[in-house]
Design a protein around this motif. Structure first.
Motif, PDB file in Angstrom:
ATOM      1  N   MET A 214       0.824  -1.211   0.000  1.00 25.88           N
ATOM      2  CA  MET A 214       0.000   0.000   0.000  1.00 25.88           C
ATOM      3  C   MET A 214       0.861   1.266   0.000  1.00 25.88           C
ATOM      4  SD  MET A 214      -2.997  -1.273  -0.095  1.00 25.88           S
ATOM      5  CE  MET A 214      -3.981   0.184   0.205  1.00 25.88           C
ATOM      6  N   LYS A 215       2.153   1.134  -0.340  1.00 29.88           N
ATOM      7  CA  LYS A 215       3.047   2.283  -0.327  1.00 29.88           C
ATOM      8  C   LYS A 215       2.517   3.360  -1.267  1.00 29.88           C
ATOM      9  CE  LYS A 215       7.907   3.582  -0.705  1.00 29.88           C
ATOM     10  NZ  LYS A 215       9.265   3.126  -1.000  1.00 29.88           N
TER      11      LYS A 215
ATOM     12  N   PRO B 292     -19.203   5.708  -6.031  1.00 30.82           N
ATOM     13  CA  PRO B 292     -18.458   4.444  -5.991  1.00 30.82           C
ATOM     14  C   PRO B 292     -17.535   4.284  -4.791  1.00 30.82           C
ATOM     15  CG  PRO B 292     -17.414   5.957  -7.527  1.00 30.82           C
ATOM     16  CD  PRO B 292     -18.671   6.638  -7.047  1.00 30.82           C
ATOM     17  N   ARG B 293     -17.405   5.309  -3.954  1.00 30.31           N
ATOM     18  CA  ARG B 293     -16.504   5.189  -2.811  1.00 30.31           C
ATOM     19  C   ARG B 293     -16.953   4.076  -1.864  1.00 30.31           C
ATOM     20  NH1 ARG B 293     -17.410  10.528  -3.813  1.00 30.31           N
ATOM     21  NH2 ARG B 293     -15.616  11.894  -4.115  1.00 30.31           N
ATOM     22  N   THR B 294     -15.998   3.473  -1.178  1.00 29.74           N
ATOM     23  CA  THR B 294     -16.307   2.515  -0.124  1.00 29.74           C
ATOM     24  C   THR B 294     -16.600   3.281   1.159  1.00 29.74           C
ATOM     25  OG1 THR B 294     -14.852   0.840  -1.083  1.00 29.74           O
ATOM     26  CG2 THR B 294     -15.422   0.582   1.241  1.00 29.74           C
ATOM     27  N   LEU B 295     -17.691   2.918   1.835  1.00 28.34           N
ATOM     28  CA  LEU B 295     -18.077   3.530   3.103  1.00 28.34           C
ATOM     29  C   LEU B 295     -18.027   2.464   4.190  1.00 28.34           C
ATOM     30  CD1 LEU B 295     -21.198   5.549   1.874  1.00 28.34           C
ATOM     31  CD2 LEU B 295     -18.837   6.357   2.066  1.00 28.34           C
ATOM     32  N   LEU B 296     -17.308   2.756   5.269  1.00 24.54           N
ATOM     33  CA  LEU B 296     -17.129   1.776   6.339  1.00 24.54           C
ATOM     34  C   LEU B 296     -17.556   2.335   7.685  1.00 24.54           C
ATOM     35  CD1 LEU B 296     -13.564   0.359   5.515  1.00 24.54           C
ATOM     36  CD2 LEU B 296     -15.783  -0.604   4.858  1.00 24.54           C
TER      37      LEU B 296
ATOM     38  N   ALA C 278      -6.993  -1.813  10.599  1.00 23.35           N
ATOM     39  CA  ALA C 278      -6.263  -1.367   9.413  1.00 23.35           C
ATOM     40  C   ALA C 278      -6.308  -2.424   8.309  1.00 23.35           C
ATOM     41  CB  ALA C 278      -4.815  -1.040   9.785  1.00 23.35           C
ATOM     42  N   ASP C 279      -6.166  -3.697   8.680  1.00 22.93           N
ATOM     43  CA  ASP C 279      -6.260  -4.778   7.683  1.00 22.93           C
ATOM     44  C   ASP C 279      -7.613  -4.743   6.981  1.00 22.93           C
ATOM     45  OD1 ASP C 279      -3.733  -5.761   8.298  1.00 22.93           O
ATOM     46  OD2 ASP C 279      -4.479  -7.369   9.596  1.00 22.93           O
ATOM     47  N   THR C 280      -8.676  -4.548   7.755  1.00 28.10           N
ATOM     48  CA  THR C 280     -10.023  -4.525   7.195  1.00 28.10           C
ATOM     49  C   THR C 280     -10.209  -3.332   6.268  1.00 28.10           C
ATOM     50  OG1 THR C 280     -10.946  -5.702   9.095  1.00 28.10           O
ATOM     51  CG2 THR C 280     -12.483  -4.418   7.766  1.00 28.10           C
ATOM     52  N   ILE C 281      -9.729  -2.170   6.685  1.00 28.80           N
ATOM     53  CA  ILE C 281      -9.826  -0.986   5.831  1.00 28.80           C
ATOM     54  C   ILE C 281      -9.124  -1.231   4.498  1.00 28.80           C
ATOM     55  CG2 ILE C 281      -9.055   1.401   5.574  1.00 28.80           C
ATOM     56  CD1 ILE C 281      -9.500   1.702   8.625  1.00 28.80           C
ATOM     57  N   GLU C 282      -7.935  -1.790   4.557  1.00 27.31           N
ATOM     58  CA  GLU C 282      -7.192  -2.059   3.323  1.00 27.31           C
ATOM     59  C   GLU C 282      -7.887  -3.115   2.467  1.00 27.31           C
ATOM     60  OE1 GLU C 282      -2.579  -0.892   4.310  1.00 27.31           O
ATOM     61  OE2 GLU C 282      -3.157  -2.996   4.517  1.00 27.31           O
ATOM     62  N   ALA C 283      -8.413  -4.148   3.105  1.00 29.49           N
ATOM     63  CA  ALA C 283      -9.032  -5.241   2.360  1.00 29.49           C
ATOM     64  C   ALA C 283     -10.300  -4.819   1.624  1.00 29.49           C
ATOM     65  CB  ALA C 283      -9.344  -6.405   3.300  1.00 29.49           C
TER      66      ALA C 283
ATOM     67  N   ALA D 125     -10.937  -1.747   0.462  1.00 34.19           N
ATOM     68  CA  ALA D 125     -10.715  -0.629  -0.456  1.00 34.19           C
ATOM     69  C   ALA D 125     -11.168  -1.001  -1.862  1.00 34.19           C
ATOM     70  CB  ALA D 125      -9.240  -0.244  -0.465  1.00 34.19           C
ATOM     71  N   GLY D 126     -11.890  -0.105  -2.492  1.00 37.82           N
ATOM     72  CA  GLY D 126     -12.310  -0.308  -3.865  1.00 37.82           C
ATOM     73  C   GLY D 126     -13.553  -1.156  -4.058  1.00 37.82           C
ATOM     74  N   LYS D 127     -14.152  -1.658  -2.965  1.00 43.79           N
ATOM     75  CA  LYS D 127     -15.322  -2.527  -3.108  1.00 43.79           C
ATOM     76  C   LYS D 127     -16.624  -1.752  -3.225  1.00 43.79           C
ATOM     77  CE  LYS D 127     -13.326  -6.649  -1.034  1.00 43.79           C
ATOM     78  NZ  LYS D 127     -13.515  -7.804  -0.111  1.00 43.79           N
ATOM     79  N   GLY D 128     -16.613  -0.499  -2.784  1.00 45.72           N
ATOM     80  CA  GLY D 128     -17.808   0.324  -2.896  1.00 45.72           C
ATOM     81  C   GLY D 128     -18.894  -0.070  -1.920  1.00 45.72           C
ATOM     82  N   GLY D 129     -19.867   0.801  -1.760  1.00 50.57           N
ATOM     83  CA  GLY D 129     -21.002   0.522  -0.894  1.00 50.57           C
ATOM     84  C   GLY D 129     -20.698   0.745   0.570  1.00 50.57           C
ATOM     85  N   LEU D 130     -21.740   0.612   1.388  1.00 50.78           N
ATOM     86  CA  LEU D 130     -21.638   0.801   2.835  1.00 50.78           C
ATOM     87  C   LEU D 130     -21.545  -0.542   3.540  1.00 50.78           C
ATOM     88  CD1 LEU D 130     -21.815   2.497   5.455  1.00 50.78           C
ATOM     89  CD2 LEU D 130     -24.313   2.375   5.233  1.00 50.78           C
ATOM     90  N   HIS D 131     -20.596  -0.644   4.489  1.00 48.92           N
ATOM     91  CA  HIS D 131     -20.367  -1.897   5.208  1.00 48.92           C
ATOM     92  C   HIS D 131     -20.137  -1.597   6.688  1.00 48.92           C
ATOM     93  CE1 HIS D 131     -19.745  -3.611   1.190  1.00 48.92           C
ATOM     94  NE2 HIS D 131     -19.000  -2.534   0.968  1.00 48.92           N
ATOM     95  N   TYR D 132     -20.797  -2.366   7.545  1.00 48.07           N
ATOM     96  CA  TYR D 132     -20.667  -2.257   9.004  1.00 48.07           C
ATOM     97  C   TYR D 132     -19.892  -3.488   9.441  1.00 48.07           C
ATOM     98  CZ  TYR D 132     -22.506  -1.667  13.871  1.00 48.07           C
ATOM     99  OH  TYR D 132     -22.677  -1.506  15.235  1.00 48.07           O
ATOM    100  N   LEU D 133     -18.618  -3.300   9.825  1.00 47.23           N
ATOM    101  CA  LEU D 133     -17.691  -4.408   9.995  1.00 47.23           C
ATOM    102  C   LEU D 133     -16.963  -4.342  11.328  1.00 47.23           C
ATOM    103  CD1 LEU D 133     -15.998  -4.115   6.478  1.00 47.23           C
ATOM    104  CD2 LEU D 133     -17.847  -5.690   7.101  1.00 47.23           C
ATOM    105  N   ASP D 134     -16.532  -5.528  11.794  1.00 51.77           N
ATOM    106  CA  ASP D 134     -15.667  -5.555  12.973  1.00 51.77           C
ATOM    107  C   ASP D 134     -14.205  -5.602  12.529  1.00 51.77           C
ATOM    108  OD1 ASP D 134     -15.008  -8.213  12.300  1.00 51.77           O
ATOM    109  OD2 ASP D 134     -16.322  -9.074  13.842  1.00 51.77           O
ATOM    110  N   ARG D 135     -13.305  -5.679  13.511  1.00 50.96           N
ATOM    111  CA  ARG D 135     -11.881  -5.604  13.189  1.00 50.96           C
ATOM    112  C   ARG D 135     -11.386  -6.796  12.390  1.00 50.96           C
ATOM    113  NH1 ARG D 135     -12.330  -7.949  18.048  1.00 50.96           N
ATOM    114  NH2 ARG D 135     -10.821  -9.559  18.649  1.00 50.96           N
ATOM    115  N   GLN D 136     -12.165  -7.876  12.359  1.00 49.49           N
ATOM    116  CA  GLN D 136     -11.801  -9.060  11.593  1.00 49.49           C
ATOM    117  C   GLN D 136     -12.466  -9.085  10.220  1.00 49.49           C
ATOM    118  OE1 GLN D 136     -13.146 -11.781  14.692  1.00 49.49           O
ATOM    119  NE2 GLN D 136     -11.025 -12.270  15.214  1.00 49.49           N
TER     120      GLN D 136
END
Length: 225
Positions: free
Chosen positions: A1-2, A169-173, A201-206, A208-219
């Motif tokens: 992700m550099k 198209p942005r991803t919303l988390l 941070a892993d979840t945010i990176e994973a 990325a680019g998927k679009g839509g709204l997602h309510y997620l935990d750290r895993q």
């Protein structure tokens, strides 16, 4: 992700500070905000801005200062659980305390999203730190009613934002980091910052680019609305 860039709002301590440090360690260019001078200024390579998100004029001024900037990630972490008695029910909590928590945890983060969203390109991510306690479906034990209500309100407002921008198209988390030992989470919390934030941070990176709204935990697991 550099080469990726992040703007983290509310990073002077706790989860926000740890998230800023985590992304710096992953090679991101990070701009982070504080309300007053904080430990952020000791992180090498970090750009620091000052803003109180409960003051709309300060948020607007931040937007002006960042004009011309673009961030792959806008993440709003700022929040509070501070009432006179965090365990107070609605029968006992003061109107002032209730208003403070709602303004800080629900209204102000969404004002930041509304004001700064155009700094994020269409391939980017806009995230807000929510909580598993914001889940209506999973509330089987009660407790911390005002904090729960504020995070549920935040979730609802983010869902309305997503509905109003259905073609965006942005991803919303909405991120639920778990119960973490911080000033906000308290010493009885189940997780340390080091057990929570790398997963966030892993979840945010994973996602990325998927679009839509997602309510997620750290895993990266979906949290019930």
């Amino acid at each position: 992700m550099k080469g990726k860039s992040a703007l983290i709002i509310g990073a002077s301590r706790g989860l926000g500070y740890a998230l800023a440090a985590e992304f710096l360690g992953r090679g991101w260019q990070v701009t982070a905000t504080e309300r007053t001078p904080s430990a952020l200024r000791g992180l090498d390579g970090l750009a620091v801005e000052t803003v109180d998100i409960t003051v709309p004029e300060q948020v607007a001024a931040l937007r002006e200062r960042l004009a011309g900037s673009a961030f792959d990630l806008l993440f709003v972490n700022a929040g509070t659980n501070y009432t006179t008695d965090p365990s107070a029910t609605l029968a006992d909590v003061s109107t002032e305390d209730f208003t403070n928590v709602m303004v800080t945890n629900a209204l102000s983060p969404m004002r930041v999203v509304e004001t700064l969203r155009d700094l994020v390109p269409e391939t980017g991510t806009i995230g807000v730190m929510s909580s598993g306690q914001g889940s209506v479906a999973d509330n089987t034990n009660g407790g911390f009613e005002v904090y729960r209500a504020s995070k549920s309100a935040l979730n609802q407002l983010m869902r309305s934002f997503a509905a109003r921008h259905a073609d965006d198209p942005r991803t919303l988390l909405l991120m639920a980091p778990g119960w973490v030992k911080t000033d906000l989470g308290g010493p009885r919390a189940r997780l340390t910052v080091d057990e929570s934030i790398p997963g966030v941070a892993d979840t945010i990176e994973a996602w990325a680019g998927k679009g839509g709204l997602h309510y997620l935990d750290r895993q990266g697991q979906t949290v019930n609305w």
